[in-house]
Write a protein that holds these residues in place. Structure first.
Motif, short mmCIF file in Angstrom:
data_model
loop_
_atom_site.label_atom_id
_atom_site.label_comp_id
_atom_site.label_asym_id
_atom_site.label_seq_id
_atom_site.Cartn_x
_atom_site.Cartn_y
_atom_site.Cartn_z
N MET A 85 0.84 -1.21 0.00
CA MET A 85 0.00 0.00 0.00
C MET A 85 0.87 1.26 0.00
O MET A 85 0.60 2.22 -0.71
CB MET A 85 -0.90 -0.05 1.25
CG MET A 85 -1.74 1.16 1.47
SD MET A 85 -2.79 1.55 0.09
CE MET A 85 -4.00 0.26 0.21
N ARG A 86 1.95 1.22 0.78
CA ARG A 86 2.82 2.42 0.88
C ARG A 86 3.45 2.76 -0.47
O ARG A 86 3.76 3.91 -0.74
CB ARG A 86 3.91 2.20 1.93
CG ARG A 86 3.35 2.23 3.34
CD ARG A 86 4.43 2.40 4.39
NE ARG A 86 3.88 2.18 5.71
CZ ARG A 86 4.08 1.09 6.44
NH1 ARG A 86 4.84 0.12 5.97
NH2 ARG A 86 3.53 0.96 7.62
N LYS A 87 3.62 1.75 -1.32
CA LYS A 87 4.21 2.01 -2.64
C LYS A 87 3.28 2.86 -3.51
O LYS A 87 3.71 3.51 -4.45
CB LYS A 87 4.48 0.68 -3.36
CG LYS A 87 5.74 0.02 -2.90
CD LYS A 87 6.11 -1.12 -3.81
CE LYS A 87 5.58 -2.42 -3.29
NZ LYS A 87 5.81 -3.59 -4.14
N GLN A 88 1.99 2.83 -3.19
CA GLN A 88 1.03 3.62 -3.98
C GLN A 88 0.97 5.07 -3.53
O GLN A 88 0.21 5.87 -4.06
CB GLN A 88 -0.38 3.03 -3.86
CG GLN A 88 -0.48 1.61 -4.37
CD GLN A 88 -1.87 1.06 -4.14
OE1 GLN A 88 -2.86 1.80 -4.18
NE2 GLN A 88 -1.95 -0.22 -3.88
N MET A 89 1.73 5.37 -2.45
CA MET A 89 1.68 6.74 -1.91
C MET A 89 3.05 7.40 -2.00
O MET A 89 4.04 6.83 -1.54
CB MET A 89 1.24 6.70 -0.45
CG MET A 89 -0.22 6.39 -0.30
SD MET A 89 -0.73 6.54 1.41
CE MET A 89 -0.88 4.82 1.83
N GLY A 90 3.10 8.57 -2.61
CA GLY A 90 4.32 9.35 -2.61
C GLY A 90 4.23 10.34 -1.46
O GLY A 90 3.19 10.94 -1.23
N VAL A 91 5.33 10.45 -0.74
CA VAL A 91 5.28 11.28 0.45
C VAL A 91 6.37 12.34 0.40
O VAL A 91 7.54 12.02 0.16
CB VAL A 91 5.46 10.41 1.72
CG1 VAL A 91 5.44 11.26 2.96
CG2 VAL A 91 4.39 9.33 1.78
N LEU A 92 5.98 13.58 0.59
CA LEU A 92 6.96 14.66 0.66
C LEU A 92 6.85 15.27 2.06
O LEU A 92 6.17 16.27 2.26
CB LEU A 92 6.66 15.71 -0.41
CG LEU A 92 7.81 16.65 -0.70
CD1 LEU A 92 8.86 15.99 -1.56
CD2 LEU A 92 7.31 17.91 -1.38
N PHE A 93 7.49 14.59 3.01
CA PHE A 93 7.45 15.10 4.37
C PHE A 93 8.53 16.16 4.54
O PHE A 93 9.57 16.10 3.89
CB PHE A 93 7.66 13.97 5.39
CG PHE A 93 6.41 13.20 5.68
CD1 PHE A 93 5.23 13.86 6.02
CD2 PHE A 93 6.39 11.82 5.62
CE1 PHE A 93 4.07 13.15 6.29
CE2 PHE A 93 5.24 11.10 5.89
CZ PHE A 93 4.07 11.77 6.24
N GLN A 94 8.23 17.10 5.46
CA GLN A 94 9.18 18.18 5.74
C GLN A 94 10.54 17.62 6.10
O GLN A 94 11.56 18.12 5.70
CB GLN A 94 8.65 18.98 6.92
CG GLN A 94 8.53 20.44 6.68
CD GLN A 94 7.93 21.10 7.90
OE1 GLN A 94 6.95 20.63 8.47
NE2 GLN A 94 8.52 22.18 8.31
#
Ligand code: ATP
Length: 273
Positions: A85-94
């Protein structure tokens, strides 16, 4: 939970309760994030915006409630299902800084190397395509310390889209950026959302920039959703909490001070001391 709802919405939180120790961050919160749109999460500092992103990214699990992403309820998934599931989400955290000992190319290639077995030529093409999308193909050989802050964030964005995510999560993407870099990022978020057909969720304090690209805004505070609507609807709101937020007034229904004992007691060393 009806399947029809999860198709219309990329993400749905239903009755979510989350605590940090004794402190309740969310109490029975419902949030629906429409597919293919830019949805902003706004609210006073410390109200739980980053926590909300971490719940959606499956980095935190709620004490109660459901978090539906792509038709699956995250708390009910196994570790390997969560990994997928995490592969389907791109994350741009600070805090999602670049790897300082890797050049721009290797930073963007990193998720491809970890999550796929693609041949080197294909990795190269994908990396160049993602860098082209953020306008930094020419910076492919540079090291992170040779980039400006805004460029670093754009490389992180190229890395976040490397695996073609369905959902992109942005935590304070404009923080600490000069007005030009900020304008570039604002346009990029909207452009990538529309060009790649993804769902974007943006946590930000920057009201003007965020309102300029958001299709829909949630204002959260006091563990709840205080208001929601299009930027135009929120500007017209007669809810005093929303008005305070939209006009940037320091004090109002949402207090300036974090709850504390009486000031005089603190200054005198506490009433029982
Ligand atoms: N790891 C942690 N352990 C304990 N409490 C935490 C932790 N992370 C955050 N908190 C608390 O949870 C609350 C929500 O934090 P969060 O970072 O989600 O707020 P925020 O709305 O994103 O804040 P800001 O806008 O200032 O970044 C805050 O009161 C914070 O102190």
């Amino acid at each position: 939970m009806s399947a029809a709802n999860t198709h219309a919405n990329a993400v749905e939180l239903k009755g979510v309760t989350f605590q940090r120790g004794e402190r309740s961050i969310f109490k029975d919160v419902d949030i629906a994030i429409p597919r293919g749109k830019v949805t902003a999460i706004m609210g006073p500092s410390g109200c739980g915006k980053t926590t909300l992103l971490r719940l959606i990214a499956a980095q935190l699990m709620p004490a109660r409630g459901e978090v539906w992403v792509g038709g699956q309820n995250l708390p009910s998934l196994s570790r390997s299902e969560l990994f997928d599931m995490r592969k389907q989400m791109g994350v741009l955290f600070q805090s999602g800084a670049l790897f300082t000992d890797l050049d721009v190319f290797e930073n963007v290639a990193f998720p491809l190397r970890v999550h796929t077995k693609l041949p080197e030529e294909m990795i190269r093409d994908i990396v160049l395509m993602k860098l082209q999308a953020v306008g930094l193909r020419g910076a492919v050989e540079l090291m992170p310390d040779e980039l400006s802050g805004g460029m670093r964030r754009r490389v992180a964005l190229a890395r976040a889209i490397a695996l073609d995510p369905q959902i992109l999560l942005y935590d304070e993407p404009f923080a600490g950026q000069d007005p030009i870099a900020m304008g570039v990022l604002v346009r990029l978020i909207r452009l990538l959302n529309d060009a790649l057909g993804i769902t974007s969720i943006v946590v930000s304090h920057d009201l003007a920039e965020t309102a300029s690209i958001a299709d829909y805004i949630y204002v959260i505070g006091e563990g709840q959703v205080l208001g929601q609507g299009t930027p135009a609807q929120l500007r017209e709101s007669d809810n005093p909490r929303i008005r305070q937020f939209m006009t940037g007034t320091a004090d109002g229904p949402v207090p300036f001070h974090f709850p504390a004992q009486a000031y005089a007691d603190d200054l005198l060393g506490g009433s029982d001391a």
